[in-house]
Enzyme design. Structure first.
Site, PDB file in Angstrom:
ATOM      1  N   SER A  17      -6.192 -11.384  19.492  1.00 39.28           N
ATOM      2  CA  SER A  17      -5.250 -10.455  18.880  1.00 39.28           C
ATOM      3  C   SER A  17      -3.795 -10.777  19.167  1.00 39.28           C
ATOM      4  O   SER A  17      -2.923 -10.332  18.449  1.00 39.28           O
ATOM      5  CB  SER A  17      -5.566  -9.030  19.314  1.00 39.28           C
ATOM      6  OG  SER A  17      -5.235  -8.851  20.657  1.00 39.28           O
ATOM      7  N   LYS A  26      -1.200  -5.697  24.165  1.00 39.92           N
ATOM      8  CA  LYS A  26      -0.507  -5.612  22.872  1.00 39.92           C
ATOM      9  C   LYS A  26       0.993  -5.562  23.091  1.00 39.92           C
ATOM     10  O   LYS A  26       1.475  -5.394  24.202  1.00 39.92           O
ATOM     11  CB  LYS A  26      -0.926  -4.336  22.116  1.00 39.92           C
ATOM     12  CG  LYS A  26      -2.387  -4.141  21.943  1.00 39.92           C
ATOM     13  CD  LYS A  26      -2.959  -4.913  20.781  1.00 39.92           C
ATOM     14  CE  LYS A  26      -4.461  -4.741  20.756  1.00 39.92           C
ATOM     15  NZ  LYS A  26      -5.190  -5.923  20.417  1.00 39.92           N
TER      16      LYS A  26
END
EC number: 3.4.21.-
Lengths: 164, 153
Positions: free
Chosen positions: B41, B84
């Site tokens: 990701s 993230k």
């Protein structure tokens, strides 16, 4: 010499103390009226509760447990509420945007006992299990209120359907 | 006599181990620790099996900024950690799923992976409470030829 041994005791004693508070549990003061009548039945004197960190080490809570969690609205603030529903349950809400809510995986629904005077899941929705800080085990102060906290749910606040 | 000596030596050893375990716990919990990341990701910034050094002070003091890479507990599974980038702070307007725009609520942040086509992030599960953020990534320490600072300033 005594100074060096003092420094040594502080250097090793402090981490031991912090680790104990982090893994086993600590005592905290309950503020506010949101958990009446279970906690702070009279607004004047406040209760001190023992919060067990060990009991939530793998994020397992049961319906009816009193837990302390980090407020989703303000990360500096800890709130104390009762778990009403776990993941997969359907709960009938009181003034949330949807009348019925199915709790998603990894979340739970928390409410204060004093309906109408509490800021809980009816305002901010289901909360992530990761925000759970500790489980409240017993009232330790004042001595007249010395008791363990009951695991119970009011009959009218039980989830409509439970997952397991 | 020997038994008593062995006993007291063992006791002392256990005591030292316990003390150092506590010091380690406090360092990792309050100062900084190392994290191995996995998954696609955050490509191309981070790749699988990179080791990152993260610090725990900024999240505790609420000094997070837009653009910081953070480690947070996954909202749907508290035992899993996610890595993230902070895209929106409270009050910011962000583009969510299906190009719907959201305003990030108070006490929350909007997290997105750099690999926007292959990332499970706030576009799927919405804004993330700040209480779930554990640490802020400072730099990459492994592999050795890719040691870089990962802060924007």
């Amino acid at each position: 010499m005594w100074f060096r041994s003092l420094c040594r005791s502080v250097f090793f004693g402090l981490p031991i103390g912090i680790t104990f508070l982090d893994t086993v549990g600590y005592v905290a003061r309950v503020e506010g009226i949101s958990m009446q009548p279970a906690l702070n039945p009279e607004s004047k004197n406040t209760d001190y509760v023992f919060l067990s960190r060990w009991a939530v080490r793998d994020y397992t809570v049961n319906r009816g447990d009193v837990i302390s969690l980090v407020s989703p609205k303000d990360p500096n603030q800890k709130i104390i509420k009762r778990v009403v529903a776990l993941q997969g349950d359907v709960v009938s809400t009181l003034g949330y945007k949807n009348q019925y809510v199915k709790i998603p995986e990894g979340y739970c629904w928390v409410e204060g006992d004093h309906t109408g005077h509490t800021l809980d899941s009816n305002t901010f929705g289901p909360v992530s299990l990761g925000l759970i800080n500790a489980k409240a085990m017993c009232i330790v102060w004042p001595p007249s209120r010395w008791q363990s906290l009951e695991v119970k749910l009011p009959e009218n606040r039980k989830p409509i359907s439970t997952a397991t | 006599m020997t038994f008593a000596r062995i006993f007291s030596k063992t006791l002392g050893f256990i005591g030292y181990t316990f003390q150092y375990a506590c010091v380690t716990h406090c360092t990792f919990e309050y100062v900084g620790d190392f994290v191995i990341c996995s998954g696609p990701s955050m490509e191309p910034t981070l790749e699988s099996n990179n080791i990152l050094f993260t610090e725990h002070l900024s999240p505790r003091l609420q000094r997070l900024r837009r653009g910081d890479i953070v480690i947070a507990k996954c909202p749907s599974n508290p035992k899993q950690n996610i890595c993230k980038r902070i895209v929106g702070l409270p009050g910011d307007k962000v583009r969510g799923n299906f190009a719907r725009s959201h305003v990030v609520p108070r006490g929350h942040v909007w997290l997105e992976g750099d690999n926007s086509g292959n990332s499970t992030d706030s576009r799927l599960y919405g804004p993330v409470p700040e209480g779930l953020i554990r640490s802020r990534v400072v730099c990459r320490v492994w592999p050795l030829d890719k040691i870089t600072s990962l802060t924007d300033y």
